[in-house]
Design a protein around this motif. Structure first.
Motif, PDB file in Angstrom:
ATOM      1  N   GLU A   1       0.835  -1.217   0.000  1.00 36.16           N
ATOM      2  CA  GLU A   1       0.000   0.000   0.000  1.00 36.16           C
ATOM      3  C   GLU A   1       0.860   1.253   0.000  1.00 36.16           C
ATOM      4  O   GLU A   1       0.568   2.225  -0.697  1.00 36.16           O
ATOM      5  CB  GLU A   1      -0.921   0.004   1.228  1.00 36.16           C
ATOM      6  N   ASN A   2       1.953   1.216   0.773  1.00 38.09           N
ATOM      7  CA  ASN A   2       2.873   2.363   0.765  1.00 38.09           C
ATOM      8  C   ASN A   2       3.464   2.552  -0.621  1.00 38.09           C
ATOM      9  O   ASN A   2       3.548   3.674  -1.122  1.00 38.09           O
ATOM     10  CB  ASN A   2       4.015   2.147   1.767  1.00 38.09           C
ATOM     11  N   ALA A   3       3.891   1.422  -1.229  1.00 41.00           N
ATOM     12  CA  ALA A   3       4.486   1.509  -2.572  1.00 41.00           C
ATOM     13  C   ALA A   3       3.479   2.136  -3.544  1.00 41.00           C
ATOM     14  O   ALA A   3       3.851   2.962  -4.387  1.00 41.00           O
ATOM     15  CB  ALA A   3       4.912   0.123  -3.040  1.00 41.00           C
TER      16      ALA A   3
ATOM     17  N   ASN B   1       0.868   4.147  -2.678  1.00 36.24           N
ATOM     18  CA  ASN B   1       0.574   5.534  -2.288  1.00 36.24           C
ATOM     19  C   ASN B   1       1.704   6.501  -2.623  1.00 36.24           C
ATOM     20  O   ASN B   1       1.451   7.670  -2.902  1.00 36.24           O
ATOM     21  CB  ASN B   1       0.310   5.619  -0.781  1.00 36.24           C
ATOM     22  N   TYR B   2       2.956   6.017  -2.540  1.00 36.29           N
ATOM     23  CA  TYR B   2       4.073   6.957  -2.694  1.00 36.29           C
ATOM     24  C   TYR B   2       4.792   6.771  -4.036  1.00 36.29           C
ATOM     25  O   TYR B   2       5.990   7.000  -4.155  1.00 36.29           O
ATOM     26  CB  TYR B   2       5.021   6.832  -1.486  1.00 36.29           C
ATOM     27  N   THR B   3       4.039   6.275  -5.038  1.00 33.65           N
ATOM     28  CA  THR B   3       4.579   6.081  -6.389  1.00 33.65           C
ATOM     29  C   THR B   3       3.616   6.735  -7.376  1.00 33.65           C
ATOM     30  O   THR B   3       2.403   6.707  -7.148  1.00 33.65           O
ATOM     31  CB  THR B   3       4.670   4.565  -6.705  1.00 33.65           C
TER      32      THR B   3
ATOM     33  N   SER C   1       5.150   8.917  12.448  1.00 27.09           N
ATOM     34  CA  SER C   1       6.131   9.670  11.676  1.00 27.09           C
ATOM     35  C   SER C   1       5.758   9.657  10.190  1.00 27.09           C
ATOM     36  O   SER C   1       5.560   8.598   9.596  1.00 27.09           O
ATOM     37  CB  SER C   1       7.511   9.028  11.887  1.00 27.09           C
ATOM     38  N   ARG C   2       5.627  10.850   9.596  1.00 30.40           N
ATOM     39  CA  ARG C   2       5.278  10.960   8.178  1.00 30.40           C
ATOM     40  C   ARG C   2       6.104  12.089   7.570  1.00 30.40           C
ATOM     41  O   ARG C   2       6.288  13.123   8.207  1.00 30.40           O
ATOM     42  CB  ARG C   2       3.788  11.291   8.004  1.00 30.40           C
ATOM     43  N   THR C   3       6.584  11.910   6.352  1.00 29.51           N
ATOM     44  CA  THR C   3       7.376  12.989   5.750  1.00 29.51           C
ATOM     45  C   THR C   3       6.405  14.065   5.230  1.00 29.51           C
ATOM     46  O   THR C   3       5.228  13.785   4.966  1.00 29.51           O
ATOM     47  CB  THR C   3       8.242  12.465   4.584  1.00 29.51           C
TER      48      THR C   3
ATOM     49  N   SER D   1       6.278  15.565   2.344  1.00 29.50           N
ATOM     50  CA  SER D   1       5.742  15.328   0.994  1.00 29.50           C
ATOM     51  C   SER D   1       4.671  14.236   1.010  1.00 29.50           C
ATOM     52  O   SER D   1       3.681  14.314   0.268  1.00 29.50           O
ATOM     53  CB  SER D   1       6.854  14.971   0.013  1.00 29.50           C
ATOM     54  N   SER D   2       4.818  13.228   1.899  1.00 29.28           N
ATOM     55  CA  SER D   2       3.819  12.154   1.901  1.00 29.28           C
ATOM     56  C   SER D   2       2.492  12.635   2.513  1.00 29.28           C
ATOM     57  O   SER D   2       1.428  12.126   2.187  1.00 29.28           O
ATOM     58  CB  SER D   2       4.337  10.934   2.654  1.00 29.28           C
ATOM     59  N   ARG D   3       2.552  13.645   3.392  1.00 24.11           N
ATOM     60  CA  ARG D   3       1.306  14.195   3.952  1.00 24.11           C
ATOM     61  C   ARG D   3       0.446  14.796   2.845  1.00 24.11           C
ATOM     62  O   ARG D   3      -0.767  14.734   2.883  1.00 24.11           O
ATOM     63  CB  ARG D   3       1.609  15.285   4.992  1.00 24.11           C
TER      64      ARG D   3
ATOM     65  N   GLY E   1      -3.285   9.062   5.441  1.00 21.07           N
ATOM     66  CA  GLY E   1      -2.402   8.119   6.169  1.00 21.07           C
ATOM     67  C   GLY E   1      -2.321   8.455   7.652  1.00 21.07           C
ATOM     68  O   GLY E   1      -2.479   9.608   8.047  1.00 21.07           O
ATOM     69  N   SER E   2      -2.058   7.441   8.453  1.00 25.82           N
ATOM     70  CA  SER E   2      -2.003   7.674   9.906  1.00 25.82           C
ATOM     71  C   SER E   2      -0.570   7.673  10.440  1.00 25.82           C
ATOM     72  O   SER E   2      -0.324   8.092  11.558  1.00 25.82           O
ATOM     73  CB  SER E   2      -2.815   6.599  10.629  1.00 25.82           C
ATOM     74  N   GLY E   3       0.365   7.159   9.642  1.00 24.09           N
ATOM     75  CA  GLY E   3       1.757   7.113  10.117  1.00 24.09           C
ATOM     76  C   GLY E   3       2.003   5.983  11.101  1.00 24.09           C
ATOM     77  O   GLY E   3       2.993   5.987  11.829  1.00 24.09           O
ATOM     78  N   LEU E   4       1.093   4.994  11.116  1.00 26.47           N
ATOM     79  CA  LEU E   4       1.275   3.867  12.047  1.00 26.47           C
ATOM     80  C   LEU E   4       1.703   2.581  11.332  1.00 26.47           C
ATOM     81  O   LEU E   4       2.175   1.644  11.958  1.00 26.47           O
ATOM     82  CB  LEU E   4      -0.029   3.593  12.810  1.00 26.47           C
ATOM     83  N   GLY E   5       1.485   2.558   9.981  1.00 25.16           N
ATOM     84  CA  GLY E   5       1.707   1.322   9.215  1.00 25.16           C
ATOM     85  C   GLY E   5       3.072   0.690   9.438  1.00 25.16           C
ATOM     86  O   GLY E   5       3.176  -0.483   9.819  1.00 25.16           O
ATOM     87  N   LEU E   6       4.159   1.453   9.224  1.00 24.26           N
ATOM     88  CA  LEU E   6       5.508   0.868   9.311  1.00 24.26           C
ATOM     89  C   LEU E   6       5.888   0.494  10.743  1.00 24.26           C
ATOM     90  O   LEU E   6       6.591  -0.494  10.951  1.00 24.26           O
ATOM     91  CB  LEU E   6       6.546   1.826   8.722  1.00 24.26           C
ATOM     92  N   SER E   7       5.395   1.273  11.724  1.00 23.72           N
ATOM     93  CA  SER E   7       5.753   0.912  13.121  1.00 23.72           C
ATOM     94  C   SER E   7       5.081  -0.409  13.487  1.00 23.72           C
ATOM     95  O   SER E   7       5.659  -1.235  14.203  1.00 23.72           O
ATOM     96  CB  SER E   7       5.383   2.022  14.102  1.00 23.72           C
TER      97      SER E   7
HETATM   98  N1  LIG Z   1       7.417   3.219  -0.343  1.00 25.69           N
HETATM   99  C1  LIG Z   1       7.587   4.416   0.211  1.00 25.69           C
HETATM  100  N2  LIG Z   1       8.055   5.454  -0.521  1.00 25.69           N
HETATM  101  C2  LIG Z   1       8.238   6.663   0.028  1.00 25.69           C
HETATM  102  N3  LIG Z   1       7.970   6.975   1.316  1.00 25.69           N
HETATM  103  C3  LIG Z   1       7.496   5.982   2.084  1.00 25.69           C
HETATM  104  C4  LIG Z   1       7.279   4.657   1.573  1.00 25.69           C
HETATM  105  N4  LIG Z   1       6.808   3.902   2.579  1.00 25.69           N
HETATM  106  C5  LIG Z   1       6.736   4.704   3.646  1.00 25.69           C
HETATM  107  N5  LIG Z   1       7.131   5.954   3.366  1.00 25.69           N
HETATM  108  C6  LIG Z   1       7.225   7.109   4.301  1.00 25.69           C
HETATM  109  O1  LIG Z   1       7.143   6.611   5.622  1.00 25.69           O
HETATM  110  C7  LIG Z   1       6.034   7.206   6.305  1.00 25.69           C
HETATM  111  C8  LIG Z   1       5.452   6.219   7.288  1.00 25.69           C
HETATM  112  O2  LIG Z   1       4.779   5.158   6.599  1.00 25.69           O
HETATM  113  P1  LIG Z   1       3.587   4.417   7.306  1.00 25.69           P
HETATM  114  O3  LIG Z   1       3.156   3.316   6.427  1.00 25.69           O
HETATM  115  O4  LIG Z   1       4.019   4.113   8.682  1.00 25.69           O
HETATM  116  O5  LIG Z   1       2.467   5.524   7.450  1.00 25.69           O
HETATM  117  P2  LIG Z   1       1.487   6.116   6.356  1.00 25.69           P
HETATM  118  O6  LIG Z   1       1.626   5.389   5.066  1.00 25.69           O
HETATM  119  O7  LIG Z   1       1.745   7.579   6.313  1.00 25.69           O
HETATM  120  O8  LIG Z   1       0.068   5.881   7.013  1.00 25.69           O
HETATM  121  P3  LIG Z   1      -0.653   4.455   7.312  1.00 25.69           P
HETATM  122  O9  LIG Z   1      -0.450   4.245   8.779  1.00 25.69           O
HETATM  123  O10 LIG Z   1      -2.060   4.722   6.972  1.00 25.69           O
HETATM  124  O11 LIG Z   1       0.032   3.425   6.500  1.00 25.69           O
HETATM  125  C9  LIG Z   1       5.092   7.605   5.201  1.00 25.69           C
HETATM  126  O12 LIG Z   1       4.231   8.642   5.623  1.00 25.69           O
HETATM  127  C10 LIG Z   1       6.061   8.059   4.140  1.00 25.69           C
HETATM  128  O13 LIG Z   1       6.511   9.359   4.439  1.00 25.69           O
END
Ligand SMILES: Nc1ncnc2c1ncn2[C@@H]1O[C@H](COP(=O)(O)OP(=O)(O)OP(=O)(O)O)[C@@H](O)[C@H]1O
Ligand SMILES: [Mg+2]
Length: 350
Positions: free
Chosen positions: A252-254, A256-258, A299-301, A303-305, A311-317
């Protein structure tokens, strides 16, 4: 047991110890004197010699006893100092205070250092908890404020404007979704913290994991090209559903951020005793500065905001906690403007 009661019992114990010692000492002296008298009366000089031995033994015992009392007083006062400082810290609820470590390196100074290390860990954990609560309330306040804003518009002039009404309802629905996802993520993290994930680990094949991801990606790829490269066959010890949950979050991140014409590539290979499954994209990438923080909660960058405001910034944690709970790791390589590779490293079946 009350403090006074404890003190009374402690006092009684000491008296008993003193009395016992005094009795033993007095008995030895009386026994010696009796033997000496017996020796004199019977004209047997050996009884007198026996008395001298007993007197020497008693004297040595007395000296040893006094030395032991002096030493134990020193240690007891040091232990009392530690107890008083620990009580002061507990009553002030101030975990950044520390116990003064004595200059002599002995067991008690090791105890003081160990207690200070424990206080350090507690302080860290309180700070993490405090930051988490303040971040969570901040994140939850935002959608509520946005929904209130739209409700105020609708209560005022907005209800007569059907376009504005639709827009407001749409925005409120998005915010409600975002809040729902946030609460879901928070609950999941709380469960992780309580170790209540219920991991059901067993051998899982790399082919099955990547195959399922390719199948599921049909509905969430939003036009991105999805492909595989270097799929090695191996088995890892893991909970299949939890690994799929992690891969889905990475996918999903891939997405959203592509960009819309982006390509997402799955690969699977073994490295250094781990089964590695990677999700690679050619999207916006992550700066070196942000790379160290993306696994932190909320934590969210910047540009991704903008790109993914919901996004909630919880996915990767969550991914990191889930993978680590299964004895694995997560790694990331990224270059800003070029793309990112996220790799799940899981223990191989032996
Ligand atoms: N594939 C990626 N390419 C670029 N930036 C990324 C990628 N994956 C994660 N990030 C950065 O890491 C941040 C944290 O990702 P994370 O998945 O935790 O949260 P999120 O995607 O913002 O929200 P959600 O909790 O809904 O997934 C993102 O907001 C983004 O800034
Ligand atoms: Mg995400």
């Amino acid at each position: 047991m009350s403090y006074a009661e404890g003190k009374r019992r402690k006092g009684k114990k000491e008296t008993i110890r003193h009395k016992t010692t005094a009795t033993v000492f007095a008995s030895l002296l009386i026994a010696g004197a009796a033997l000496w008298m017996l020796g004199i009366l019977s004209g047997d000089w050996e009884a007198g010699t026996l008395f001298s031995i007993i007197a020497y033994v008693s004297l040595s015992y007395l000296v040893a006893y006094l030395a032991a009392i002096a030493l134990s007083r020193k240690y007891v006062s040091q232990i009392e100092k530690i107890i008083n400082e620990a009580k002061a810290i507990a009553s002030s609820q101030n975990v950044d205070r520390r116990i003064a470590v004595s200059s002599h390196p002995d067991e008690l100074s090791s105890l003081e250092t160990a207690l200070n290390e424990m206080l350090g860990k507690l302080e860290e954990s309180f700070e993490r908890e405090r930051r988490f609560v303040s971040d969570a309330s901040h994140e939850l306040r935002t959608p509520v404020a946005v929904m209130r804003g739209y409700l105020d518009i609708l209560r005022g002039w907005g209800r007569d404007d059907s376009k504005l009404m639709d827009e407001s309802l749409e925005a409120m629905s998005d915010e409600a979704d975002r809040m729902g996802r946030l609460i879901e993520g928070l609950l999941r993290l709380a469960r992780m913290d309580r170790d209540a994930l219920g991991i059901n680990a067993g051998p899982v094949g790399s082919g099955a994991l990547v195959g399922k991801m390719i199948e599921d990606s049909q509905n969430i790829r939003k036009g991105r090209t999805v492909k595989t490269s270097k799929i090695e066959n191996f088995k890892v010890v893991a909970d299949k559903d939890l690994v799929l949950e992690c891969l889905r979050a990475l996918f999903e991140n891939a997405v959203n951020y592509t960009g819309e014409n982006g390509t997402i590539t799955f690969s699977a290979e073994t490295k250094k005793g781990y089964g590695c499954i990677s999700v690679e994209d050619d999207g916006m990438g992550i700066s070196e500065n942000d790379l160290g923080r993306i696994f932190e909660r909320f934590s969210r960058t910047e540009s991704s905001r903008k790109i993914n405001p919901s996004g909630s910034g919880l996915g990767l944690s969550l991914v990191k906690s889930i993978v680590e709970a299964q004895g694995g790791k997560i790694a990331v390589e990224s270059r800003q403007g070029e793309g990112s590779v996220f790799t799940l490293q899981l223990p191989l079946v032996k």
